[in-house]
Design a protein around this motif. Structure first.
Motif, PDB file in Angstrom:
ATOM      1  N   PHE A   1       0.853  -1.183   0.000  1.00  0.00           N
ATOM      2  CA  PHE A   1       0.000   0.000   0.000  1.00  0.00           C
ATOM      3  C   PHE A   1       0.888   1.232   0.000  1.00  0.00           C
ATOM      4  CE2 PHE A   1      -3.668  -2.499   0.724  1.00  0.00           C
ATOM      5  CZ  PHE A   1      -4.783  -1.684   0.564  1.00  0.00           C
ATOM      6  N   ASP A   2       0.628   2.147  -0.925  1.00  0.00           N
ATOM      7  CA  ASP A   2       1.336   3.417  -1.005  1.00  0.00           C
ATOM      8  C   ASP A   2       0.332   4.554  -0.931  1.00  0.00           C
ATOM      9  OD1 ASP A   2       3.748   2.093  -1.241  1.00  0.00           O
ATOM     10  OD2 ASP A   2       3.621   1.994  -3.433  1.00  0.00           O
ATOM     11  N   GLU A   3       0.860   5.774  -0.870  1.00  0.00           N
ATOM     12  CA  GLU A   3      -0.006   6.942  -0.796  1.00  0.00           C
ATOM     13  C   GLU A   3      -0.898   7.064  -2.023  1.00  0.00           C
ATOM     14  OE1 GLU A   3      -0.481   9.181   1.493  1.00  0.00           O
ATOM     15  OE2 GLU A   3       1.075   8.693   2.952  1.00  0.00           O
ATOM     16  N   GLU A   4      -0.364   6.706  -3.175  1.00  0.00           N
ATOM     17  CA  GLU A   4      -1.153   6.839  -4.403  1.00  0.00           C
ATOM     18  C   GLU A   4      -2.289   5.819  -4.481  1.00  0.00           C
ATOM     19  OE1 GLU A   4       1.893   4.126  -7.109  1.00  0.00           O
ATOM     20  OE2 GLU A   4       1.661   6.256  -7.510  1.00  0.00           O
ATOM     21  N   HIS A   5      -2.166   4.717  -3.749  1.00  0.00           N
ATOM     22  CA  HIS A   5      -3.203   3.687  -3.786  1.00  0.00           C
ATOM     23  C   HIS A   5      -4.390   4.023  -2.896  1.00  0.00           C
ATOM     24  CE1 HIS A   5       0.297   0.761  -4.841  1.00  0.00           C
ATOM     25  NE2 HIS A   5      -0.197   1.340  -5.925  1.00  0.00           N
ATOM     26  N   LEU A   6      -4.218   4.975  -1.960  1.00  0.00           N
ATOM     27  CA  LEU A   6      -5.297   5.283  -1.034  1.00  0.00           C
ATOM     28  C   LEU A   6      -6.478   5.958  -1.728  1.00  0.00           C
ATOM     29  CD1 LEU A   6      -3.291   6.611   2.050  1.00  0.00           C
ATOM     30  CD2 LEU A   6      -4.295   4.353   1.743  1.00  0.00           C
ATOM     31  N   ARG A   7      -6.250   6.562  -2.879  1.00  0.00           N
ATOM     32  CA  ARG A   7      -7.352   7.235  -3.569  1.00  0.00           C
ATOM     33  C   ARG A   7      -8.407   6.242  -4.047  1.00  0.00           C
ATOM     34  NH1 ARG A   7      -6.427   7.192  -9.224  1.00  0.00           N
ATOM     35  NH2 ARG A   7      -4.399   6.283  -9.785  1.00  0.00           N
ATOM     36  N   TYR A   8      -8.007   4.972  -4.277  1.00  0.00           N
ATOM     37  CA  TYR A   8      -8.985   3.956  -4.637  1.00  0.00           C
ATOM     38  C   TYR A   8      -9.875   3.602  -3.442  1.00  0.00           C
ATOM     39  CZ  TYR A   8      -5.970   3.219  -8.712  1.00  0.00           C
ATOM     40  OH  TYR A   8      -5.229   3.382  -9.850  1.00  0.00           O
ATOM     41  N   CYS A   9      -9.307   3.693  -2.239  1.00  0.00           N
ATOM     42  CA  CYS A   9     -10.050   3.273  -1.038  1.00  0.00           C
ATOM     43  C   CYS A   9     -10.987   4.359  -0.522  1.00  0.00           C
ATOM     44  CB  CYS A   9      -9.072   2.877   0.056  1.00  0.00           C
ATOM     45  SG  CYS A   9      -7.924   1.556  -0.412  1.00  0.00           S
ATOM     46  N   VAL A  10     -10.554   5.609  -0.569  1.00  0.00           N
ATOM     47  CA  VAL A  10     -11.345   6.700   0.010  1.00  0.00           C
ATOM     48  C   VAL A  10     -12.302   7.309  -0.996  1.00  0.00           C
ATOM     49  CG1 VAL A  10      -9.558   7.231   1.683  1.00  0.00           C
ATOM     50  CG2 VAL A  10      -9.550   8.405  -0.529  1.00  0.00           C
ATOM     51  N   SER A  11     -12.520   6.663  -2.135  1.00  0.00           N
ATOM     52  CA  SER A  11     -13.436   7.185  -3.140  1.00  0.00           C
ATOM     53  C   SER A  11     -14.873   7.147  -2.620  1.00  0.00           C
ATOM     54  CB  SER A  11     -13.315   6.366  -4.427  1.00  0.00           C
ATOM     55  OG  SER A  11     -13.658   5.013  -4.193  1.00  0.00           O
ATOM     56  N   LYS A  12     -15.775   7.830  -3.316  1.00  0.00           N
ATOM     57  CA  LYS A  12     -17.157   7.898  -2.880  1.00  0.00           C
ATOM     58  C   LYS A  12     -17.855   6.542  -2.963  1.00  0.00           C
ATOM     59  CE  LYS A  12     -17.782  12.745  -4.197  1.00  0.00           C
ATOM     60  NZ  LYS A  12     -18.578  13.700  -5.023  1.00  0.00           N
ATOM     61  N   LYS A  13     -17.341   5.670  -3.798  1.00  0.00           N
ATOM     62  CA  LYS A  13     -17.986   4.371  -3.978  1.00  0.00           C
ATOM     63  C   LYS A  13     -17.751   3.456  -2.786  1.00  0.00           C
ATOM     64  CE  LYS A  13     -18.263   0.479  -7.206  1.00  0.00           C
ATOM     65  NZ  LYS A  13     -17.748  -0.102  -8.476  1.00  0.00           N
ATOM     66  N   TYR A  14     -16.545   3.474  -2.236  1.00  0.00           N
ATOM     67  CA  TYR A  14     -16.205   2.515  -1.172  1.00  0.00           C
ATOM     68  C   TYR A  14     -16.094   3.175   0.204  1.00  0.00           C
ATOM     69  CZ  TYR A  14     -15.043  -0.323  -5.229  1.00  0.00           C
ATOM     70  OH  TYR A  14     -15.094  -1.006  -6.415  1.00  0.00           O
ATOM     71  N   LYS A  15     -15.469   4.345   0.295  1.00  0.00           N
ATOM     72  CA  LYS A  15     -15.301   5.066   1.559  1.00  0.00           C
ATOM     73  C   LYS A  15     -14.626   4.197   2.630  1.00  0.00           C
ATOM     74  CE  LYS A  15     -19.317   8.028   0.797  1.00  0.00           C
ATOM     75  NZ  LYS A  15     -20.617   8.493   1.340  1.00  0.00           N
ATOM     76  N   VAL A  16     -13.514   3.597   2.265  1.00  0.00           N
ATOM     77  CA  VAL A  16     -12.738   2.757   3.183  1.00  0.00           C
ATOM     78  C   VAL A  16     -11.628   3.612   3.762  1.00  0.00           C
ATOM     79  CG1 VAL A  16     -11.254   0.737   3.390  1.00  0.00           C
ATOM     80  CG2 VAL A  16     -13.295   0.631   1.976  1.00  0.00           C
TER      81      VAL A  16
END
Length: 781
Positions: free
Chosen positions: A388-403
């Motif tokens: 996990f890197d900083e650039e990968h966090l945008r996939y998790c905190v998106s409006k679709k998942y909100k992880v």
């Protein structure tokens, strides 16, 4: 005449006995404690942890250390050499001839014990012809034969042999000193004195002094006492300590100073490499002139710890120093937590200064988590996972998942999780899932009570409150797998909404009917209970009237005139109470109440005899006493169980090896430990001191004690569980406390009321005893 003789061992036999026992006392315990553990078992353990912890820094360092280290081989060689020396000495001792042997004249003459006199004489003549010196025999052997013959034929010599073991009578007892004779030889006196002086006047005082000097510098937790005093000074000076100030205080510890700790080093290249790291890190308060923050060792340690939190790459020399600083930090932060607790207790007991704020102690705990995981305070807990890197966090905190947390990631369905982590290949995804499933999930249950009190559930002002917290540790994968299996799919939830609504309506109707029926029954019971006192009053009045009639006729008339209005008043009072209760009954139940009212009146009319009423009241009192006794027995059993559990916990020593922590950047294998405490988050104060739970492997029970507030009222506290290894796994559970007034202390308790008859009997017994003793003395005289 018998005596004593002391002599040194000329032959060295007794010295070998002493030397063998001395070597054995060293070799046997050293083998038990110092023999290297089975390397195959360690390799198997590391192999089982490889799937989850294979990328951790401590795991890679452990593999390299096990492959390159020669210390186990040297230990084995030294211990084997000690065993060889011990076995050789034991063999030497077994071959030594015994200097002392019991004298037996039958053996000298080669005869069996109990031989007759003729056999002794015959054997003596045969042996004397053979060993006589005049005929070329052995003179010493001939003397032994002659002595043996005299011991068996002469009465005096035989008596000496039987009593003293020697035909010549008692001899001086010889005591051998287990040291060779050359030690006391005059030629070797200077060398022996030199060795003794060197051993007992130089080596021994130096060893004892070094040990004593080191022991007085360290506390029981192996922390320098100067460091503890430093932490106490700054926590007292700054009660509200933020994270940046806390990092400065931590790295100012004397463990990082080469003058106080030989493990710490200052390298010539630090003047070049440390300023480069300072420019990369940015603002770290370099210009602060307050000692010891401005000292070179403190500045270097601060830079290395902050670089570790930023996961920066540094040179090999600085990397070694960084690992040393990171290893020391958790123990130092635990000492800071202890210091904060001590200052809090001092402030609560003495007053006069402000205790450290709750945020300061919690920042110490949070900084421990950050150092173990190598993360900054503002970073996401998801960065604890591999790949996990900083650039990968945008996939998790998106409006679709909100992880945003580990729990959010685990609670997702497999399909959603896989689509969200589409940037990972299959192997990396499997590794992330296995690591995430190994994280701990703690179930926390609390129980509030006051031990050693009659009513353990009643909390009074100033009482000692005990909160029993039961912690159950499970793997995060197990818990969320069960939740996912029990939860319906989103599609099924949407399809069954209407059916669920209808069912809920039906259920509410049934629940309302049950509630109405319960209220009816309870109110009827209240009515009957409130009518009972009226009957008892009437019975008492009738009894009084009967007693008065037996005394005098005039009194009977007077009693009749007085009891009539009294009974009417009681009936009116009872009627008013019943009417008040009847008003509270719903209108739907008025008819039922009116129908059953006549039946209750008839039942009261039938119960005219006071004996029946007394029997019923006695039965009710007996049942109440039995219920109270049963409750007391249950409380007593619970108290005994808690005492036994505490005694068992004190005697039992549990291992602090729980579960290895997944930490990508921590250089040592860390075990899962936790902090558990109670706090008042509104006032930012500790209520109970933090308990460091170091033995939570499956289930652990912890008792937290604190004094209840001195004022009555309702209080809102929090039971807080914090990890010292992971970010984002802390738990906070509310704890409501209702404090009542303390019971008044009875000055004249019934147990101290001794009747006068008992006191007179005791005095009479004492006087009788005195008189009897006087009579006994007179009889003896």
């Amino acid at each position: 005449m018998a005596g004593q003789q002391f002599q040194y061992d000329d032959s060295g036999n007794t010295f070998f006995y002493f030397l063998t026992s001395f070597v054995g006392l060293i070799v046997i315990p050293a083998t038990y404690y110092l023999w290297p553990r089975d390397q195959n078992a360690e390799q198997l353990r590391l192999k089982s942890l490889r799937r989850v912890h294979g990328r951790c820094l401590w795991y890679r360092l452990r593999l390299m250390k096990s492959q390159q280290s020669i210390v186990p081989t040297l230990k084995k060689a030294a211990l084997l050499f000690g065993w060889v020396v011990f076995l050789l000495l034991a063999y030497k001792v077994s071959k030594l001839d015994r200097e002392y042997q019991e004298y037996n004249p039958y053996e000298v003459l080669h005869l069996d014990p109990g031989a007759t006199t003729s056999e002794i004489k015959k054997q003596y003549h045969l042996l004397s012809k053979k060993f006589h010196p005049d005929k070329g025999g052995d003179e010493a052997a001939f003397m032994m034969i002659t002595k043996a013959y005299a011991a068996l034929t002469n009465e005096q010599t035989k008596k000496n042999w039987e009593l003293y073991g020697d035909p010549d009578g008692p001899r001086a007892t010889n005591f051998g000193i287990a040291l060779p004779a050359w030690i006391v030889d005059q030629k070797n006196s200077m060398l022996v004195l030199l060795v003794y002086g060197l051993a007992f006047m130089v080596i021994l005082p130096v060893v004892v002094g070094t040990w004593w000097y080191r022991s007085i510098r360290y506390s029981g937790d192996q922390i320098l006492i100067n460091t503890t005093q430093l932490f106490m000074h700054f926590m007292y000076k700054t009660p509200n300590m933020n994270m940046k100030r806390l990092a400065m205080v931590l790295t100012a510890a004397f463990e990082f100073d080469p003058r106080s700790n030989k493990e710490a080093t200052i390298r010539p290249t630090d003047n070049i490499e440390v300023p480069q790291l300072i420019r990369e890190l940015g603002n770290i308060n370099v210009k602060k002139k307050e000692p010891p923050f401005c000292y070179p060792y403190s500045l270097k340690a601060r830079v290395l710890v902050l670089a570790h939190l930023s996961r920066m790459e540094i040179s090999e020399d600085l990397e070694e120093d960084q690992r040393f600083a990171v290893r020391k930090s958790p123990a130092l932060l635990q000492e800071m937590v202890n210091v904060g607790c001590q200052l809090t207790m001092m402030a609560n007991s003495r007053g006069g200064f402000h205790a450290p704020r709750l945020v300061s102690i919690e920042n110490c705990m949070k900084l421990t988590q950050m150092i173990v995981q190598g993360l900054q305070e503002t970073k996401s807990p998801l960065l604890q996972l591999p790949h996990f890197d900083e650039e990968h966090l945008r996939y998790c905190v998106s409006k679709k998942y909100k992880v945003r947390s580990l729990q959010d990631l685990v609670s997702l369905k497999d399909s959603e999780r896989r689509s969200m982590l589409r940037f990972l290949v299959e192997e990396k995804y499997d590794e992330v899932i296995s690591v995430l499933g190994s994280f701990p999930h703690i179930a926390m249950e609390t129980k509030l009570q006051v031990l050693d009190d009659e009513d353990s559930n009643n909390i009074t002002a100033g009482s000692i409150v005990t909160v029993t917290v039961t912690l159950t540790r499970k793997r995060m994968a197990e818990v969320f797998e069960k939740e996912q299996d029990g939860s319906p799919c989103p599609g099924e939830e949407g399809a069954n909404t209407e059916e669920g609504a209808d069912a809920s309506k039906a259920k509410t109707k049934v629940w309302q009917n049950n509630k109405k029926q319960a209220t009816k029954k309870s109110k009827k019971k209240k009515l009957t209970k409130k009518k009972a006192p009226a009957a008892t009053v009437a019975a008492a009045a009738a009894a009084a009237a009967a007693a008065a009639a037996a005394a005098a006729v005039a009194a009977v008339a007077a009693a009749a005139t007085t009891t009539a209005p009294a009974s009417s008043k009681t009936k009116q009072a009872n009627g008013s109470v019943a009417g008040g209760d009847a008003v509270a009954v719903p209108k739907e139940d008025e008819e039922e109440g009116s129908d059953k009212g006549s039946e209750s009146d008839e039942a009261e009319a039938n119960k005219d005899s006071p004996s029946e009423r007394d029997e019923e009241s006695d039965k009710q009192s007996d049942t109440e006493v039995d219920e109270i006794a049963g409750d007391d027995e249950e409380e007593w059993e619970a108290l005994q169980q808690s005492i036994q559990r505490r005694e068992k916990a004190l005697l039992e020593t549990k291992s602090k090896v729980t579960h290895p922590v997944y930490s990508l950047y921590y250089p040592d294998e860390k075990q899962e430990w936790w902090w558990l405490y109670i706090a008042d988050r509104r006032d930012q104060a500790l209520v109970s001191m933090p308990y460091h739970v170091c033995t939570l492997k499956d289930t652990e029970e912890v008792e937290l004690k604190f004094p209840a507030p001195s004022k009555t009222g309702n209080y809102q506290y929090s039971v807080i569980l914090r990890s010292d290894s992971y970010l984002g796994l802390d738990q906070i559970k509310p704890l409501k406390l209702e404090v009542h007034e303390a019971k008044a202390v009875l000055d004249n308790h019934p147990q101290w009321d001794i009747p006068e008859t008992e006191e007179e009997d005791e005095e009479q017994e004492d006087s009788d005893g005195i008189e009897e003793s006087e009579d006994d003395d007179e009889d003896n005289d």
